[in-house]
Design an enzyme around this catalytic site. Sequence first.
Site, PDB file in Angstrom:
ATOM      1  N   TYR A 144       0.865  -1.185   0.000  1.00 25.09           N
ATOM      2  CA  TYR A 144       0.000   0.000   0.000  1.00 25.09           C
ATOM      3  C   TYR A 144       0.897   1.229   0.000  1.00 25.09           C
ATOM      4  CZ  TYR A 144       0.868  -0.445   5.054  1.00 25.09           C
ATOM      5  OH  TYR A 144       1.465  -0.591   6.277  1.00 25.09           O
ATOM      6  N   HIS A 170       5.968  -0.007   1.381  1.00 22.50           N
ATOM      7  CA  HIS A 170       5.608   1.013   0.394  1.00 22.50           C
ATOM      8  C   HIS A 170       6.546   0.961  -0.812  1.00 22.50           C
ATOM      9  CE1 HIS A 170       3.453   2.260   3.834  1.00 22.50           C
ATOM     10  NE2 HIS A 170       4.511   2.729   4.465  1.00 22.50           N
TER      11      HIS A 170
END
Length: 258
Positions: free
Chosen positions: A187, A234
């Site tokens: 994410y 990330h």
Amino acid sequence: MQHFQNTIRPLLTGHYNLSQEAFDWWRKLQSGYPDLNFFRNTAQKIFEIIPVLPPVVEPSPHRCRTCAVVGNSGNLRRSHYGKLIDQCDSVFRINRGQTKGFEEDVGSRTTHRVMYPESASHLDNSTHMVLFPFKGRDLEWLVNTFRTSSNAPGKHKPIANKNMVMVVHPAFMQYVHKSWLQSKGKYPSTGFMSVILALHLCDEVHVFGFGADRDGNWTHYWTKLYKIWRTGPHPGSAEYEMIEELARKGKIVLYKGF
Ligand code: C5P
């Protein structure tokens, strides 16, 4: 414009809509979250506390809303960007990015503090809290933190002014992941989502403190030791490439630091 979706709602309101598909994406970021009804119940409790309409400045032809989004990169050290940052109408700071002792490089104003419970800090009465709910517990935390605090003497002070709180919509987080990063990484980082949030809420976006420092390390500006900051779940490079592309196309102004 390939990536930007005009119709997406960046923030939860009292009348939010959350599709099953977006909810399922969000639920997968955590383990053991019940179901959409549980989410709805918590959201209802939240809007008994915070404004049903988030406190944002609406667009107007008479006003240019300038925003600075300040990431925490070590490339801010010795940048002397403080004045440029403070000149913007809104200054978004992220997680633990502090100003005290770093004013020359990072400025001193904070109008919006982007956070989630693990990075939360007490805010003054005039600073907006921008909560990124990465998991269900973050929403429950918001309810509990306000329910167990009060401005009465001798009580535990509220973490922020409840009228200044805004909660990022889970569907917005999914949109940033899918549409801006082609679903790379688990994410997006809080910082990258803040840049896209600013594109949706502001007319002019100035971006500071993103990416590696001059030695190629992903450090924080307050760390004296050159400790490598890991981008974890990330997609750090994909995010930075997109930020550079946005700057090349004139959609944001990027200050690369030193
Ligand atoms: O480390 P932290 O997550 O608090 O930093 C806030 C944001 O700043 C990150 O989510 C990331 O987007 C950005 N950042 C960066 N380069 C660094 C450190 C942080 O782009 N070296």
